[in-house]
Enzyme design. Sequence first.
Site, PDB file in Angstrom:
ATOM      1  N   ASN A  11      -7.621   1.340   7.565  1.00  0.00           N
ATOM      2  CA  ASN A  11      -7.156   0.268   6.687  1.00  0.00           C
ATOM      3  C   ASN A  11      -6.647  -0.943   7.454  1.00  0.00           C
ATOM      4  O   ASN A  11      -6.657  -2.049   6.929  1.00  0.00           O
ATOM      5  CB  ASN A  11      -6.079   0.788   5.721  1.00  0.00           C
ATOM      6  CG  ASN A  11      -5.006   1.590   6.409  1.00  0.00           C
ATOM      7  OD1 ASN A  11      -5.288   2.577   7.084  1.00  0.00           O
ATOM      8  ND2 ASN A  11      -3.764   1.172   6.263  1.00  0.00           N
ATOM      9  N   THR A  66      -0.152  15.631 -17.709  1.00  0.00           N
ATOM     10  CA  THR A  66      -1.071  15.007 -18.665  1.00  0.00           C
ATOM     11  C   THR A  66      -1.830  13.884 -17.975  1.00  0.00           C
ATOM     12  O   THR A  66      -1.232  13.056 -17.283  1.00  0.00           O
ATOM     13  CB  THR A  66      -0.278  14.465 -19.881  1.00  0.00           C
ATOM     14  OG1 THR A  66       0.432  15.560 -20.445  1.00  0.00           O
ATOM     15  CG2 THR A  66      -1.213  13.857 -20.922  1.00  0.00           C
ATOM     16  N   GLY A 104      -3.923   7.822  -3.734  1.00  0.00           N
ATOM     17  CA  GLY A 104      -4.548   8.282  -2.501  1.00  0.00           C
ATOM     18  C   GLY A 104      -3.619   9.171  -1.688  1.00  0.00           C
ATOM     19  O   GLY A 104      -4.046  10.148  -1.075  1.00  0.00           O
ATOM     20  N   THR A 105      -2.346   8.834  -1.697  1.00  0.00           N
ATOM     21  CA  THR A 105      -1.361   9.617  -0.956  1.00  0.00           C
ATOM     22  C   THR A 105      -1.328  11.058  -1.459  1.00  0.00           C
ATOM     23  O   THR A 105      -1.371  12.007  -0.660  1.00  0.00           O
ATOM     24  CB  THR A 105       0.035   8.962  -1.105  1.00  0.00           C
ATOM     25  OG1 THR A 105      -0.031   7.633  -0.572  1.00  0.00           O
ATOM     26  CG2 THR A 105       1.111   9.753  -0.379  1.00  0.00           C
ATOM     27  N   SER A 163      -8.610   6.135  -3.846  1.00  0.00           N
ATOM     28  CA  SER A 163      -7.529   5.559  -4.640  1.00  0.00           C
ATOM     29  C   SER A 163      -8.095   4.391  -5.439  1.00  0.00           C
ATOM     30  O   SER A 163      -8.733   3.495  -4.872  1.00  0.00           O
ATOM     31  CB  SER A 163      -6.408   5.078  -3.727  1.00  0.00           C
ATOM     32  OG  SER A 163      -5.424   4.423  -4.497  1.00  0.00           O
ATOM     33  N   HIS A 216      -6.845   1.749  -6.903  1.00  0.00           N
ATOM     34  CA  HIS A 216      -6.410   0.353  -6.760  1.00  0.00           C
ATOM     35  C   HIS A 216      -7.011  -0.350  -5.553  1.00  0.00           C
ATOM     36  O   HIS A 216      -6.846  -1.554  -5.381  1.00  0.00           O
ATOM     37  CB  HIS A 216      -4.878   0.234  -6.787  1.00  0.00           C
ATOM     38  CG  HIS A 216      -4.153   0.620  -5.535  1.00  0.00           C
ATOM     39  ND1 HIS A 216      -3.703  -0.302  -4.620  1.00  0.00           N
ATOM     40  CD2 HIS A 216      -3.773   1.829  -5.066  1.00  0.00           C
ATOM     41  CE1 HIS A 216      -3.062   0.330  -3.641  1.00  0.00           C
ATOM     42  NE2 HIS A 216      -3.095   1.626  -3.884  1.00  0.00           N
ATOM     43  N   CYS A 243       7.206  -3.129   8.686  1.00  0.00           N
ATOM     44  CA  CYS A 243       8.666  -3.186   8.704  1.00  0.00           C
ATOM     45  C   CYS A 243       9.187  -1.930   8.038  1.00  0.00           C
ATOM     46  O   CYS A 243       8.916  -1.694   6.883  1.00  0.00           O
ATOM     47  CB  CYS A 243       9.169  -4.372   7.902  1.00  0.00           C
ATOM     48  SG  CYS A 243       8.491  -5.915   8.441  1.00  0.00           S
ATOM     49  N   GLN A 302     -10.563   3.425   1.865  1.00  0.00           N
ATOM     50  CA  GLN A 302     -11.014   2.045   2.123  1.00  0.00           C
ATOM     51  C   GLN A 302     -12.519   1.838   1.974  1.00  0.00           C
ATOM     52  O   GLN A 302     -13.008   0.729   2.192  1.00  0.00           O
ATOM     53  CB  GLN A 302     -10.584   1.607   3.537  1.00  0.00           C
ATOM     54  CG  GLN A 302      -9.101   1.317   3.667  1.00  0.00           C
ATOM     55  CD  GLN A 302      -8.633   0.129   2.816  1.00  0.00           C
ATOM     56  OE1 GLN A 302      -9.427  -0.720   2.398  1.00  0.00           O
ATOM     57  NE2 GLN A 302      -7.343   0.065   2.554  1.00  0.00           N
TER      58      GLN A 302
END
Length: 410
Positions: free
Chosen positions: A153, A239, A74-75, A201, A203, A327, A181
Amino acid sequence: MSQRRTYYFDNNATTRVAPEVVAAMSPCFTELWGNPSSAYGFGSQVAKLLEEAREKTAALLNADPREIVFTSCGTESNNTAFHSALVTQPGKRHVVTTAVEHSANIKFGAYLQKRGYEVTFLPVEADGSLDLHVLEQSIRPDTALVSAMWANNETGVLFPVEEIAAICHGKGTLFHTDAVQTPGKLKLDVQATDVDYLSLSAHKLHAPKGVGLLYVKRRAPYHPFVIGGGQERGRRGGTENTAFIVAFGRAAELAMATLHDEDTRVRALRDKLERGLLAAIPNSIRNGAREPRLPNTSNLAFDGIEAEAALLMLDQIGVCVSSGSACTTGSLEPSHVLTAMGVNAKRAQGSLRFSLGIYNTEEEVDYLLKNLPPLFAKLRAMSPHDPEHPKKTARVHRAKHDAAGEAVKG
Ligand SMILES: *Cc1c(COP(=O)(O)O)cnc(C)c1O
């Protein structure tokens, strides 16, 4: 490895790979492992799988398969949209995005500023919504792109992408939306919403990490971000990650099939969890609008709780959730999303995100409702804000970092 049961409530960070998806991708490792660009039949068999996956992901968006460019995540999709809009319109040196985007946009925007571009980060209201009048005012003749996420998100708050697209097009500006999302949670239709670029994305929809896509509307300007071979019809070198792209295709089918379950059963579980926790834990409140919101996400603030400490205790009882703070540099940095909503640092640092998915059950929600209120009462009793123990917060935080290194949130 411990046999302890996991109560996974962090589906906005990543999702379990669906067994159907594993089954669909497995032949790509064992039998159909050729290079899809190869001229012989062993390669073109794989190319055929790739194109089937393109059709399936296009169907999820009601797009044409030729409008799909597969990427690594996604990035990369978000970065590619910014890059395309700027490189193809060299006279335009301004972009508009929002203060609550994923770091893929926030950090890319900061990078562009260093490169001499102008970037407007639109503010949001206390409930996480955008003032569309402010958005409209921010668009200038030299604005190359407006990028606003479809669903947040951290809070699940939705932006009205259809209206935003109309505003952008009325001003002759391209529009990108980070829709990472949304699959399986909202009905997607790029014909109806009329976006120029849209990121997904895999995942986040029960396929593996490391593959994404950028929808590029026909005739929208485009320039590759990853330059190399002629893959993806010259739009993305490298590829193809065929196994994961095949997985993405199968996951797109499942996302359409499970949409109803997510919108009814998962929504009801989320509401039960949210209502139950807010009722049982004093001085707790939701962050962000109740609606319009993703059906799976609940972001709650617990007064006097240190989210980082809560995460450690929740981990002990097998519960996976996410804190409202990211963090980064060893200091407790409050979430940029909650900060942009005007949530003060203390409340942001006492916030947790619960994000459900199709594999969550009522029994799991009941486990949280039973165990969290006493656990939070205990945490408050040994509050890190206790003036007698001013060092406690830092200690907990350091311990977490020593264990996990730098945390990056989905
Ligand atoms: C997870 C996420 C991303 C990043 O996707 P990756 O594939 O992990 O790079 C971008 N935007 C949103 C809204 C996300 O939730």
